[in-house]
Design an enzyme around this catalytic site. Sequence first.
Site, PDB file in Angstrom:
ATOM      1  CB  SER A 272       5.132 -19.401   9.909  1.00  0.00           C
ATOM      2  OG  SER A 272       4.939 -20.874   9.876  1.00  0.00           O
TER       3      SER A 272
ATOM      4  CD  GLU B 225      14.035 -20.515   3.296  1.00  0.00           C
ATOM      5  OE1 GLU B 225      13.791 -20.450   2.377  1.00  0.00           O
ATOM      6  OE2 GLU B 225      13.492 -20.016   3.843  1.00  0.00           O
ATOM      7  CB  ALA B 226      18.843 -14.502   4.340  1.00  0.00           C
ATOM      8  CG  ASN B 227      13.850 -16.792   6.698  1.00  0.00           C
ATOM      9  OD1 ASN B 227      14.449 -18.314   6.760  1.00  0.00           O
ATOM     10  ND2 ASN B 227      12.964 -16.692   5.098  1.00  0.00           N
TER      11      ASN B 227
ATOM     12  NE  ARG C 265      11.332 -15.907  -4.019  1.00  0.00           N
ATOM     13  CZ  ARG C 265      10.040 -16.240  -2.862  1.00  0.00           C
ATOM     14  NH1 ARG C 265      10.049 -14.982  -1.579  1.00  0.00           N
ATOM     15  NH2 ARG C 265       9.455 -16.826  -2.188  1.00  0.00           N
ATOM     16  N   PRO C 266       7.789 -13.324  -7.232  1.00  0.00           N
ATOM     17  CG  PRO C 266       6.870 -15.745  -8.200  1.00  0.00           C
ATOM     18  CD  PRO C 266       8.016 -15.293  -8.569  1.00  0.00           C
TER      19      PRO C 266
ATOM     20  N   GLY D 128       5.563 -16.790  -1.999  1.00  0.00           N
ATOM     21  CA  GLY D 128       4.903 -18.116  -1.748  1.00  0.00           C
ATOM     22  C   GLY D 128       4.078 -18.261  -0.625  1.00  0.00           C
TER      23      GLY D 128
HETATM   24  C1  16G Z   1       7.712 -20.032   4.100  1.00  0.00           C
HETATM   25  C2  16G Z   1       8.875 -20.630   4.118  1.00  0.00           C
HETATM   26  C3  16G Z   1      10.709 -20.466   4.609  1.00  0.00           C
HETATM   27  C4  16G Z   1       9.895 -19.245   3.069  1.00  0.00           C
HETATM   28  C5  16G Z   1       9.152 -17.897   3.287  1.00  0.00           C
HETATM   29  C6  16G Z   1       9.214 -17.649   2.445  1.00  0.00           C
HETATM   30  C7  16G Z   1       8.796 -22.939   5.264  1.00  0.00           C
HETATM   31  C8  16G Z   1       9.220 -24.029   6.404  1.00  0.00           C
HETATM   32  N1  16G Z   1       9.489 -21.527   6.024  1.00  0.00           N
HETATM   33  O1  16G Z   1       8.206 -19.359   5.460  1.00  0.00           O
HETATM   34  O2  16G Z   1      11.117 -21.505   4.181  1.00  0.00           O
HETATM   35  O3  16G Z   1      11.089 -18.798   3.388  1.00  0.00           O
HETATM   36  O4  16G Z   1       8.560 -18.536   3.425  1.00  0.00           O
HETATM   37  O5  16G Z   1       8.340 -16.916   2.249  1.00  0.00           O
HETATM   38  O6  16G Z   1       9.117 -23.394   4.509  1.00  0.00           O
HETATM   39  P1  16G Z   1       7.926 -15.962   0.563  1.00  0.00           P
HETATM   40  O7  16G Z   1       7.859 -16.847  -0.467  1.00  0.00           O
HETATM   41  O8  16G Z   1       6.400 -14.627   0.600  1.00  0.00           O
HETATM   42  O9  16G Z   1       8.724 -15.526   0.184  1.00  0.00           O
END
Ligand code: 16G
Length: 527
Positions: free
Chosen positions: A68, A356-358, A487-488, A490
Site C-alpha cells: 500500500s 479513519e482520518a487517513n 501507539r506502536p 502496525g
Molecule cells: C494499514 C491499515 C490502515 C491503518 C494503517 C495504520 C488496512 C487496509 N490498512 O494501512 O487501516 O490506518 O495500517 O498504520 O487495514 P500504522 O499502524 O503503521 O500506523
Amino acid sequence: MKEEQRSLLLSSSSRFPPPQGVRLSYGTSGFRADAAVLESTVYRMGILAALRSLNTESSVIGIMITASHNKVSDNGVKIADPSGGMLSQEWEPFADALANAPTPQHLLQLITEFVEKESILLETVRPAEILLGRDTRPSGESLLEATKQGISSILGAVTIDMGIVTTPQLHWMAFTQLMLLVRCLTDLIPSGGRKMSEGDEKLVVDGANGVGGEKLELLNKMLDGLLIDVRNSGKDGGILNEGVGADYVQKEKLVPQGFDSQDIGLSCSKIELVDGDKILSLFAIFIKEQLSSLNEGGENTISSYQAHLGVVQTAYANGASTDYLKKLGLEVVFTPTGVKYLHEKAAEYDVGIYFEANGHGTILFSESFLLWLQGRHKELSAVSKGSEQEKAALRLLAVSKLINQAVGDALSGLLLVEAVLRHMGWSIHRWSDLYQDLPSRQIKVKVVDRTAVVTANAETMVVQPPGIQEAINAETAKYPQGRSFIRPSGTEDVIRVYAEASTQEGADSLANSVATLVRQFLGPGSS
Ligand code: 16G
C-alpha cells in the site's frame, strides 16, 4: 494427509527458505516488510489461502501482493476472505506461525496439525480457488510467482492471476455498474436551484505513481460531467509513494509533487486537507438526511423501522470532527487503528459509517435493513412514486450498491463523494467549512522495541511501560484543547505520536515533548 501431498509440500517449501534472523508478524493488514525478505512469506501465504479456500467450501480467496502506502522497496501480502473482507482474525496466529516456521519439516508439521484441528478436507472434489493480484512495485512479479508456487503446493488448487489491480478491485469493482449508480444518484438530485459553481466539474487526482491512476484513466472515459485529471500516474517514471500519495499528504501536510498553486488555490500558503473525517461527516449528513426523509409521514406498519445509524472513528480522528458529529446527534464510537477493527464495529449497525482520518473507510448496510428498505421502496413507488420519500429510499439503495461494502475502496468512495456533493450543491470549500480542524501533528519515533508499548481504550491510553501515561497527561494538560496519544505502528518499526491543540505551535510542541517522553521511557532507537 496423503504422501503425495506431504512430499509436494516438503519439496516446494525447500525452494523458499525463510530469511535468517527476521521475525515476521502479521500486522494491521497482513505482512509487510522489505521486499527482499518476503519470498518465503508469500509462498507460505499461498498455502494458507488454499487451505482457507478449502475451509470455506472452496470459496474464492483473494491474495494481494502490495505494501500500500509504504515505500517502493517494501512489499507485503494481504488475504481477502470470501466475504470480501480481510482474513478472519482467528487465522492470524496460524499465518504468523507459518511465516516463521524455520524448516520445511516444521512447516509441514504446522500444516498437518492445523488441517486436523480445523477439520480441513484436503481431498475434496471442488479444488481451492485463489484470485491473485499485485500492485505496480517492481518486486511484485517475483513475489507473485512465489505465491503461485505456494498455492499449487496444495494438490488441485487453482490460481486465477488478475495481474496488476487495486486491492479493493480484487473483490469488487465492475466499472460499468459503478457508472450506472453514479448516474442514478445524479438523476435523483433535488430540484430547486442547488447549482454547482464553475470549476467544480474538474477533479485533479494524485495517482501516487501506483496502480490507481491507471484505473482512473479508464473511469474518466465513462463519467459524464466530471473531468478527472490524473497526475503522478506512474507513466513518467515517478516512484511509488515518494513525495506523493495520501499517506504523504496526510502525515506530512504537504502538497504532492506534480501539483501547482492553481490546483490547490492561489491564495493557499498551507494545504487545506479534506480528510477521512470530512468524508465521514459528508456521508453521515447525507445518510441521516435520507433516513429522516424516509420516515416522514409514514404511518403504515412497514415504515416504522427506526434504522440504527452509527459512525466509527479512531483516536486519529480530529477532535473537531468528533464534536461536530456528536452535535449532529450521531452515535460516535471508537476502535483501535486498522480497518479490520472499524469494519467489525460498523457491522453492528443498520447503517454503519466508518472512516479513519487517513481516508480508509466505507459504509455498511445490514442485511435486515436492506431487506426492509427494498420492501419500503416497493411500497412507496406504488403509492407515491417520485415523492421525496421514494427518492430517499432509492438513494439509499443506490449508495448501498455503489459503495464497496467488502472493504474501504478509494475509487467507489471518490465517486460517492462526488455524487453527494452534487446532491448538496456544495463546492469542495463549502464541504471543507463544515468544521475547522484543530491543528495537529504526527511524529514517528524509532525505539529498540516497539512492542514495549501496550495501549488500551481504543489506543487512547498507554498501560505499558508504567508511568508514561501520567507523564503524557501532565504534558497535555499544559495546552488548551490539548490531546495526545502514542501507539506502536502496525506497519513500520516505530512508535507513532499524535498531538492536537488549539494552535499549530501548541500541537507541534506537544508532539515533540511526547516524543521525548517516548525516547526517555523506551530507550533510543537506531535513528
Ligand atoms: C494499514 C491499515 C490502515 C491503518 C494503517 C495504520 C488496512 C487496509 N490498512 O494501512 O487501516 O490506518 O495500517 O498504520 O487495514 P500504522 O499502524 O503503521 O500506523
